[in-house]
Design a protein around this motif. Structure first.
Motif, PDB file in Angstrom:
ATOM      1  N   THR A   1       0.816  -1.224   0.000  1.00  0.00           N
ATOM      2  CA  THR A   1       0.000   0.000   0.000  1.00  0.00           C
ATOM      3  C   THR A   1       0.846   1.270   0.000  1.00  0.00           C
ATOM      4  O   THR A   1       0.300   2.360  -0.156  1.00  0.00           O
TER       5      THR A   1
ATOM      6  N   LYS B   1      -7.252  -5.947   6.569  1.00  0.00           N
ATOM      7  CA  LYS B   1      -8.341  -5.532   5.663  1.00  0.00           C
ATOM      8  C   LYS B   1      -7.875  -4.443   4.703  1.00  0.00           C
ATOM      9  O   LYS B   1      -8.355  -4.360   3.569  1.00  0.00           O
ATOM     10  N   TYR B   2      -6.916  -3.605   5.137  1.00  0.00           N
ATOM     11  CA  TYR B   2      -6.431  -2.542   4.262  1.00  0.00           C
ATOM     12  C   TYR B   2      -5.594  -3.096   3.110  1.00  0.00           C
ATOM     13  O   TYR B   2      -5.582  -2.523   2.017  1.00  0.00           O
TER      14      TYR B   2
ATOM     15  N   TYR C   1      -6.205  -6.044   1.765  1.00  0.00           N
ATOM     16  CA  TYR C   1      -7.248  -6.565   0.886  1.00  0.00           C
ATOM     17  C   TYR C   1      -7.920  -5.445   0.090  1.00  0.00           C
ATOM     18  O   TYR C   1      -8.152  -5.581  -1.117  1.00  0.00           O
ATOM     19  N   GLU C   2      -8.247  -4.363   0.767  1.00  0.00           N
ATOM     20  CA  GLU C   2      -8.934  -3.263   0.085  1.00  0.00           C
ATOM     21  C   GLU C   2      -8.065  -2.673  -1.011  1.00  0.00           C
ATOM     22  O   GLU C   2      -8.550  -2.365  -2.114  1.00  0.00           O
TER      23      GLU C   2
ATOM     24  N   SER D   1      -7.863  -5.275  -3.838  1.00  0.00           N
ATOM     25  CA  SER D   1      -9.157  -5.364  -4.511  1.00  0.00           C
ATOM     26  C   SER D   1      -9.310  -4.264  -5.553  1.00  0.00           C
ATOM     27  O   SER D   1      -9.719  -4.507  -6.698  1.00  0.00           O
ATOM     28  N   GLU D   2      -8.940  -3.054  -5.153  1.00  0.00           N
ATOM     29  CA  GLU D   2      -9.021  -1.922  -6.086  1.00  0.00           C
ATOM     30  C   GLU D   2      -7.983  -2.059  -7.196  1.00  0.00           C
ATOM     31  O   GLU D   2      -8.277  -1.837  -8.371  1.00  0.00           O
TER      32      GLU D   2
ATOM     33  N   ASP E   1     -13.756  -7.775  -7.010  1.00  0.00           N
ATOM     34  CA  ASP E   1     -14.652  -7.606  -5.869  1.00  0.00           C
ATOM     35  C   ASP E   1     -13.987  -8.166  -4.616  1.00  0.00           C
ATOM     36  O   ASP E   1     -13.387  -9.251  -4.656  1.00  0.00           O
ATOM     37  N   ILE E   2     -14.097  -7.452  -3.521  1.00  0.00           N
ATOM     38  CA  ILE E   2     -13.374  -7.862  -2.315  1.00  0.00           C
ATOM     39  C   ILE E   2     -13.863  -9.207  -1.789  1.00  0.00           C
ATOM     40  O   ILE E   2     -13.077  -9.981  -1.217  1.00  0.00           O
TER      41      ILE E   2
END
Length: 257
Positions: free
Chosen positions: A180, A224-225, A227-228, A231-232, A237-238
């Motif tokens: 990220t 989760k971040y 994954y988010e 995903s983007e 789709d998550i």
């Protein structure tokens, strides 16, 4: 049911604060995490195992970490095997090579790495691999020593081209919060180009905290971040990403989830 999986976390230590530990599990579950791989890297950390009761949330792994300070001998390897028989860990790790922190003992590191890969075969376990500034040597050794259950390159930081070579050997690639980071073009390229059937997500908590909490201690809840972001990035789709990583995790660790 789909949920987030943290495939690598270090949320315990030998001075385990049970309240903080239980609070962290509670927060992780409230943020949609359903499974985490708790990784032990030394015998002192193992002292907390008897205090850990939530064995459905955690899988566990243990290996002798690349270490500049300790002389590993036959007794250490024997205890490693004994601990695996006693606690039935899901993987051997994290093990591997670290040329960033430990530059003066490369040959010893490679010797210990090979030895533990062979032990993984004795125990019929996959391996969790640490490879910092040592991607080529890691690859060469994994090609040399055929680990039957294969494993995962945790917190992968190598090139996209090398990631594909590891996948050809049967190894999974795990992305941490570093993917990220704004300047991590290599991580983004790797995530975009590799076979997604070999993709996992992790925190490496309490290290490598993802955006938007970078600078704070990492938590399993923060997976989760990762994954988010993926995903983007992958235009996926998550929920589909959760299902993908659940399937990948299950194939690697043979875990019913």
């Amino acid at each position: 049911m789909t949920y987030f999986i943290d495939s690598h976390t270090h949320i315990t230590n030998e001075e385990l604060d049970m309240k903080l530990y239980l609070d962290e599990i509670k927060e992780a579950k409230e943020n949609g995490v359903g499974k985490a791989m708790l990784v032990f890297t030394n015998e002192k950390e193992l002292s907390v195992i008897e205090s850990i009761e939530d064995d459905t949330f955690f899988d566990m792994a243990y290996g002798i970490y690349p270490d500049d300070f300790k002389e590993v001998n036959e007794d250490d390897f024997k205890r490693l095997i004994d601990m695996h028989h006693k606690y039935h860990f899901k993987a051997l790790g994290e093990i591997g090579l670290d040329y960033y922190w430990y530059k003066d003992n490369k040959e010893i590191q490679k010797e210990y790495f090979r030895r533990q890969l062979m032990i993984a075969n004795e125990l019929d376990l996959p391996v969790i691999i640490h490879a910092r500034d040592a991607i080529q040597d890691t690859y060469d050794i994994l090609k040399e020593v055929d680990v039957r259950r294969k494993g995962v390159l945790h917190c992968y930081s190598g090139s996209m081209e090398m990631a594909k070579e590891f996948i050809k050997l049967g190894y999974y690639i795990s992305f941490s919060g570093t993917v990220t980071f704004k300047n991590n073009k290599r991580g983004v390229e790797t995530a975009l180009e590799i076979d997604k059937n070999y993709l996992l997500c992790e925190t490496d908590a309490p290290y490598l905290t993802p955006v938007p909490n970078r600078g704070k201690p990492n938590k399993t809840a923060y997976v989760k971040y990762v994954y988010e972001f993926l995903s983007e990035l992958l235009k996926m789709d998550i929920e589909d990403l959760k299902m993908l990583t659940q399937n990948n995790y299950q194939k690697l660790f043979k875990e019913e989830i």
